[in-house]
Write an enzyme that holds these catalytic residues in place. Structure first.
Site, PDB file in Angstrom:
ATOM      1  N   GLU A   1       0.972  -1.100  -0.038  1.00  0.00           N
ATOM      2  CA  GLU A   1      -0.015   0.228   0.145  1.00  0.00           C
ATOM      3  C   GLU A   1       0.927   1.314  -0.158  1.00  0.00           C
ATOM      4  O   GLU A   1       2.063   1.202   1.051  1.00  0.00           O
ATOM      5  CB  GLU A   1      -0.662   0.278   1.250  1.00  0.00           C
ATOM      6  CG  GLU A   1      -1.435  -0.857   1.595  1.00  0.00           C
ATOM      7  CD  GLU A   1      -1.893  -0.740   2.068  1.00  0.00           C
ATOM      8  OE1 GLU A   1      -3.253  -1.601   2.825  1.00  0.00           O
ATOM      9  OE2 GLU A   1      -1.996  -0.939   4.031  1.00  0.00           O
TER      10      GLU A   1
ATOM     11  N   ASP B   1      -7.186  -4.522   8.689  1.00  0.00           N
ATOM     12  CA  ASP B   1      -7.034  -3.626   8.515  1.00  0.00           C
ATOM     13  C   ASP B   1      -7.006  -3.750   7.216  1.00  0.00           C
ATOM     14  O   ASP B   1      -6.080  -3.005   5.824  1.00  0.00           O
ATOM     15  CB  ASP B   1      -5.800  -3.425   8.381  1.00  0.00           C
ATOM     16  CG  ASP B   1      -4.453  -3.924   8.838  1.00  0.00           C
ATOM     17  OD1 ASP B   1      -4.504  -4.851   8.366  1.00  0.00           O
ATOM     18  OD2 ASP B   1      -3.589  -3.592   8.968  1.00  0.00           O
TER      19      ASP B   1
END
Ligand code: NAD
Length: 355
Positions: free
Chosen positions: A66, A237
């Site tokens: 990410e 998450d």
């Protein structure tokens, strides 16, 4: 003729893993967590000044990579971070990261840093900061479920920032619990090792879940969670990666960082899009109340947001200005004439030829 040397403007401070460890050992982990939490709180208070976007995620079967960018108009920061739960099996970390802070006016980076350790610090500081607003007053006991890389940082942040004095550890891997218990020895906490999640939450006013599994998991079931507790759920998450039974969510008041990201990645991916949540920054500014009753279950559905990394980067950037041990990296090309990038290579070639 000497080789062209990088000019001062082209040198970028670099905080390596070793430098980060030295900084922590010199400054002390708990003072750093307290200072970092103050920076994070300051940035939540000025939330509306930030550019915000859900992080840009590249998912694979094994994990995720990410990019987490944000800017307050003066500085720009981003973090590169991965999450690969199976990495442990090959001797690697689940989460590794590095990041950059830049000056918006020139676009020049002002800091490049490791962020694997810094992420553990900022995640722990954020968790404890949120609990300072939401946990029951006078909470002293925390259950720490998932005793991996983040766990000791979490325990010590809750001690330093919320005043807890006891942690009750549980992990499906008893070696992870033994490791955390060992690391927390002599750190001013009563440490209780437990053999089940149920045992760990006994008498706890705060429950932290910090497990890693790339699937919908149920670390806490509904019957395990009594009235009045604060849940700090940080392990879920990613899409498809959650820790709490859905029924806990519907009994809780849910607090999140940035809803557009949490709806994709957090525990609330299990709920309809319009299920009400409170944005934590509004609690910090006083626009919305935090905990309102003794029997209320508050849930911080943490996924980790770019502003927290930005706070960590700006905190570190200030810290290293006073530290001579930081390495300077020759990262940016700096020709004598800014338009003559090509000529710089030619001059370098001539200068490096043997006389
Ligand atoms: P880690 O791999 O070092 O530790 C995870 C631990 O969870 C392991 O010890 C594992 O045995 C344990 N575990 C797995 N399933 C369990 C279960 N059912 N019950 C009890 N324990 C279980 O990982 P880490 O670096 O400590 O990170 C933990 C999680 O937190 C990861 O999912 C990571 O993505 C997430 N994380 C979130 C944030 C955030 O800001 N919210 C920041 C960093 C990491």
């Amino acid at each position: 003729m000497s080789l062209p040397q990088p000019g001062p403007m082209s040198l970028v401070p670099f905080v390596s893993v070793e430098t980060m460890m030295q900084l922590i050992l010199r400054r002390g982990l708990e003072p750093m967590l307290i200072d970092l939490a103050a920076c994070i709180e300051e940035d939540f208070r000025r939330w509306e000044q930030f550019d915000k976007t859900p992080r840009i995620a590249a998912h694979s079967a094994e994990g995720v990579i990410e990019l987490m960018p944000t800017s307050d108009g003066r500085s720009y920061g981003f973090k590169y971070v991965n999450g690969h739960p199976k990495n442990y099996q090959t001797g690697r970390q689940t989460v590794t990261a590095f990041g950059v802070l830049s000056d918006v006016e020139t676009g020049y980076p002002v800091l490049l840093t490791e962020m694997t350790i810094l992420t553990a610090l900022r995640t722990a500081a954020t968790s404890a900061l949120v609990a300072k607003y939401l946990a029951p007053k006078g909470a002293k006991v925390m259950a720490m479920i998932g005793n991996g890389a983040q766990s000791e940082f979490q325990c010590l942040a809750f001690k330093a920032i919320c005043g807890i004095d006891t942690v009750r550890l549980y992990d499906i891997d008893p070696e992870a619990t033994a490791k955390a218990a060992r690391n927390l020895q002599g750190k001013g906490l009563n440490v209780v090792s437990c053999v089940s999640g149920q045992e760990a939450i006994e008498g706890a006013q705060i429950i932290t879940t910090c497990t890693a599994d790339k699937q919908f998991a149920t670390i806490l079931t509904d019957n395990m969670v009594g009235a009045g507790v604060h849940i700090n759920a940080i392990g879920g998450d990613c899409p498809g990666k959650t820790e709490l039974h859905r029924d806990i969510l519907t009994r809780s008041d849910i607090f999140v960082e940035f809803p557009p990201q949490t709806r994709i990645e957090g525990e609330i991916q299990q709920l309809p899009e319009d299920h009400p949540v409170t944005e934590f920054w509004q609690v910090v500014t006083g626009a919305t109340p935090g905990r309102t009753g003794d029997r209320q279950i508050t849930l911080f559905d943490s996924v980790g947001f770019a502003t927290e990394d930005f706070s960590a980067l700006r905190y570190l950037n200030d810290l290293i200005r006073k530290d001579a041990s930081v390495q300077m990296l020759d990262l940016l090309a700096d020709p004598d004439d800014p338009r003559d990038l090509f000529g710089m290579i030619e001059r370098y070639g001539r200068a490096s030829q043997p006389a």
